[in-house]
Design a protein around this motif. Structure first.
Motif, PDB file in Angstrom:
ATOM      1  N   PRO A   4      -5.400   9.494  -8.443  1.00 28.88           N
ATOM      2  CA  PRO A   4      -5.903   9.401  -7.075  1.00 28.88           C
ATOM      3  C   PRO A   4      -6.203   7.989  -6.612  1.00 28.88           C
ATOM      4  CG  PRO A   4      -7.616  10.187  -8.537  1.00 28.88           C
ATOM      5  CD  PRO A   4      -6.357  10.164  -9.345  1.00 28.88           C
ATOM      6  N   CYS A   5      -6.332   7.063  -7.557  1.00 29.79           N
ATOM      7  CA  CYS A   5      -6.635   5.681  -7.193  1.00 29.79           C
ATOM      8  C   CYS A   5      -6.003   4.753  -8.221  1.00 29.79           C
ATOM      9  CB  CYS A   5      -8.149   5.471  -7.152  1.00 29.79           C
ATOM     10  SG  CYS A   5      -8.651   3.883  -6.464  1.00 29.79           S
ATOM     11  N   LEU A   6      -5.427   3.665  -7.755  1.00 31.34           N
ATOM     12  CA  LEU A   6      -4.792   2.697  -8.641  1.00 31.34           C
ATOM     13  C   LEU A   6      -5.518   1.357  -8.550  1.00 31.34           C
ATOM     14  CD1 LEU A   6      -1.000   3.482  -7.998  1.00 31.34           C
ATOM     15  CD2 LEU A   6      -2.470   4.280  -9.858  1.00 31.34           C
ATOM     16  N   SER A  49       0.811  -1.223   0.000  1.00 29.64           N
ATOM     17  CA  SER A  49       0.000   0.000   0.000  1.00 29.64           C
ATOM     18  C   SER A  49       0.846   1.275   0.000  1.00 29.64           C
ATOM     19  CB  SER A  49      -0.942   0.002   1.208  1.00 29.64           C
ATOM     20  OG  SER A  49      -0.216  -0.110   2.421  1.00 29.64           O
ATOM     21  N   LYS A  50       1.947   1.282   0.750  1.00 29.53           N
ATOM     22  CA  LYS A  50       2.777   2.490   0.783  1.00 29.53           C
ATOM     23  C   LYS A  50       3.415   2.757  -0.576  1.00 29.53           C
ATOM     24  CE  LYS A  50       6.940   0.138   2.523  1.00 29.53           C
ATOM     25  NZ  LYS A  50       7.989   0.125   3.589  1.00 29.53           N
ATOM     26  N   ASP A  51       3.766   1.682  -1.283  1.00 27.49           N
ATOM     27  CA  ASP A  51       4.344   1.837  -2.621  1.00 27.49           C
ATOM     28  C   ASP A  51       3.282   2.261  -3.625  1.00 27.49           C
ATOM     29  OD1 ASP A  51       6.903   1.077  -1.749  1.00 27.49           O
ATOM     30  OD2 ASP A  51       6.395  -1.049  -1.953  1.00 27.49           O
ATOM     31  N   VAL A  52       2.055   1.779  -3.421  1.00 27.44           N
ATOM     32  CA  VAL A  52       0.947   2.171  -4.293  1.00 27.44           C
ATOM     33  C   VAL A  52       0.668   3.664  -4.135  1.00 27.44           C
ATOM     34  CG1 VAL A  52      -1.535   1.928  -4.705  1.00 27.44           C
ATOM     35  CG2 VAL A  52      -0.124  -0.106  -4.341  1.00 27.44           C
ATOM     36  N   PHE A  69       7.482  -5.759 -20.562  1.00 23.89           N
ATOM     37  CA  PHE A  69       6.099  -5.398 -20.292  1.00 23.89           C
ATOM     38  C   PHE A  69       5.895  -5.403 -18.782  1.00 23.89           C
ATOM     39  CE2 PHE A  69       6.566  -7.204 -24.423  1.00 23.89           C
ATOM     40  CZ  PHE A  69       5.769  -6.421 -25.248  1.00 23.89           C
ATOM     41  N   ASN A  70       5.555  -4.239 -18.210  1.00 20.98           N
ATOM     42  CA  ASN A  70       5.379  -4.129 -16.766  1.00 20.98           C
ATOM     43  C   ASN A  70       4.192  -3.239 -16.429  1.00 20.98           C
ATOM     44  OD1 ASN A  70       6.367  -1.231 -15.983  1.00 20.98           O
ATOM     45  ND2 ASN A  70       7.931  -1.981 -17.405  1.00 20.98           N
ATOM     46  N   ALA A  71       3.670  -3.381 -15.223  1.00 19.88           N
ATOM     47  CA  ALA A  71       2.439  -2.707 -14.819  1.00 19.88           C
ATOM     48  C   ALA A  71       2.593  -1.200 -14.682  1.00 19.88           C
ATOM     49  CB  ALA A  71       1.944  -3.299 -13.493  1.00 19.88           C
ATOM     50  N   ILE A  72       3.700  -0.754 -14.127  1.00 23.45           N
ATOM     51  CA  ILE A  72       3.870   0.679 -13.873  1.00 23.45           C
ATOM     52  C   ILE A  72       3.907   1.480 -15.167  1.00 23.45           C
ATOM     53  CG2 ILE A  72       5.435   2.409 -12.911  1.00 23.45           C
ATOM     54  CD1 ILE A  72       6.150   0.367 -10.735  1.00 23.45           C
ATOM     55  N   ASP A  73       4.651   0.994 -16.152  1.00 24.79           N
ATOM     56  CA  ASP A  73       4.688   1.693 -17.431  1.00 24.79           C
ATOM     57  C   ASP A  73       3.330   1.618 -18.131  1.00 24.79           C
ATOM     58  OD1 ASP A  73       7.278   2.524 -17.128  1.00 24.79           O
ATOM     59  OD2 ASP A  73       8.164   0.886 -18.275  1.00 24.79           O
ATOM     60  N   ALA A  74       2.599   0.526 -17.908  1.00 26.26           N
ATOM     61  CA  ALA A  74       1.246   0.415 -18.481  1.00 26.26           C
ATOM     62  C   ALA A  74       0.332   1.474 -17.883  1.00 26.26           C
ATOM     63  CB  ALA A  74       0.683  -0.981 -18.233  1.00 26.26           C
ATOM     64  N   LEU A  75       0.430   1.695 -16.576  1.00 21.61           N
ATOM     65  CA  LEU A  75      -0.405   2.705 -15.913  1.00 21.61           C
ATOM     66  C   LEU A  75      -0.025   4.121 -16.339  1.00 21.61           C
ATOM     67  CD1 LEU A  75      -0.747   1.332 -12.271  1.00 21.61           C
ATOM     68  CD2 LEU A  75      -2.573   1.617 -13.958  1.00 21.61           C
ATOM     69  N   LYS A  76       1.235   4.332 -16.651  1.00 19.80           N
ATOM     70  CA  LYS A  76       1.667   5.663 -17.091  1.00 19.80           C
ATOM     71  C   LYS A  76       1.052   6.046 -18.432  1.00 19.80           C
ATOM     72  CE  LYS A  76       6.074   5.777 -14.571  1.00 19.80           C
ATOM     73  NZ  LYS A  76       7.547   5.773 -14.686  1.00 19.80           N
ATOM     74  N   ARG A  77       0.519   5.053 -19.154  1.00 19.92           N
ATOM     75  CA  ARG A  77      -0.128   5.322 -20.436  1.00 19.92           C
ATOM     76  C   ARG A  77      -1.643   5.505 -20.286  1.00 19.92           C
ATOM     77  NH1 ARG A  77       2.310   7.321 -24.476  1.00 19.92           N
ATOM     78  NH2 ARG A  77       0.623   6.487 -25.762  1.00 19.92           N
ATOM     79  N   VAL A  78      -2.150   5.486 -19.053  1.00 19.26           N
ATOM     80  CA  VAL A  78      -3.568   5.754 -18.817  1.00 19.26           C
ATOM     81  C   VAL A  78      -3.780   7.251 -18.937  1.00 19.26           C
ATOM     82  CG1 VAL A  78      -5.423   5.705 -17.108  1.00 19.26           C
ATOM     83  CG2 VAL A  78      -3.896   3.744 -17.334  1.00 19.26           C
TER      84      VAL A  78
END
Length: 275
Positions: free
Chosen positions: A50-52, A37-40, A74-83
């Motif tokens: 505001p929410c992941l 959670s702290k990393d999220v 392929f990783n989750a963080i870079d995928a979220l950066k494209r949202v």
């Protein structure tokens, strides 16, 4: 030895890491526990969201790396950066539609936020390499899907989940990536699947293909989407199955790219066929 597997127990979760050699290419799939959670929270601040996703696997990765250092992962963080968390006009309209269909839900008012609450991403992978990196160009060449249907020995296969969110039990937003390696080629599919109950279904696919001896990889990206109202002819039982519903969705976008390998390769690197 072509493949190696290591597993460990970490904080009560089962972690695993697999490596497979395909000529000069090293395929790595790593799976770990859900992000703390702290990393999220830290990541949310970093990318201004505001929410992941409720299930975010920040350490999960599927990587294809050449012996010379370049490659793609392929990783989750870079995928979220494209949202898209800036322009949410279309998304809010969709959210309002969703609110009306779920007016009795205690969470229904939570979806209208200044970010894309569906986590839709057009992520196609992260290029690797410092001094050397693959060059991306448009191409008229296509992945031969018929050739991929031929029965060929699968030497390595794995699937890695990057993130998933159940949208307060009213749908799903999920992205995962899987790869299979054959004697003379490898094929990867990363799929983002979104279903908002009563509203829409969307699939963003990234396909990656490389044939031994070729000096490039082929990458294809597509978007398919329909409102639920447009899918009344489709049995509702397939709505939750991305593999089944994909054939019924309208193709909205396709892009075809060639990932050209750097020219400074030793001649021996071309000898990729696994004996």
């Amino acid at each position: 030895m072509l493949a190696s597997v290591s597993k460990m127990m970490s904080h009560g979760f089962r972690s695993s890491k697999q490596d497979f050699m395909f000529g000069p290419w090293k395929v790595t799939s790593a799976k770990n526990h859900i992000m703390k959670s702290k990393d999220v929270e830290r990541l949310g601040e970093e990318i201004s969201m505001p929410c992941l996703p409720e299930m975010l696997f920040g350490d999960n990765v599927l990587r294809i790396q050449h012996a010379d250092g370049y490659g793609i992962e392929f990783n989750a963080i870079d995928a979220l950066k494209r949202v898209n968390n800036m322009d949410d006009a279309v998304k809010v309209a969709c959210a309002q539609e969703w609110q009306e269909s779920r007016a009795d839900s205690e969470h229904s008012k939570e979806v209208v936020r200044p970010y894309d609450w569906t986590y839709t991403t057009d992520y196609r992978g992260t290029l690797l390499g410092e001094e050397l990196q693959m060059k991306v160009t448009e191409t008229s060449e296509r992945i031969d899907m018929e050739k991929l249907k031929a029965r060929e020995n699968i030497m390595f296969f794995d699937e890695v989940l990057l993130f998933e969110d159940e949208l307060h039990d009213h749908g799903v937003s999920k992205i995962s990536v899987k790869i299979r390696v054959m004697p003379t080629s490898f094929f990867l599919l990363m799929r983002f699947f979104l279903r908002v109950d009563g509203v829409l279904i969307r699939i963003n696919d990234t396909r990656l293909y490389h044939e031994a001896g070729k000096d490039y990889l082929l990458r294809e990206f597509s978007t398919r989407e329909n409102k639920i109202a447009e899918l009344k002819h489709v049995p509702s039982g397939v709505y939750a199955d991305p593999n089944e519903i994909a054939q019924y969705l309208t193709l909205k976008l396709t892009e075809y790219e060639k990932l050209e390998l750097p020219e400074t390769q030793p001649q021996s690197d071309q000898e990729e066929t696994i004996q």
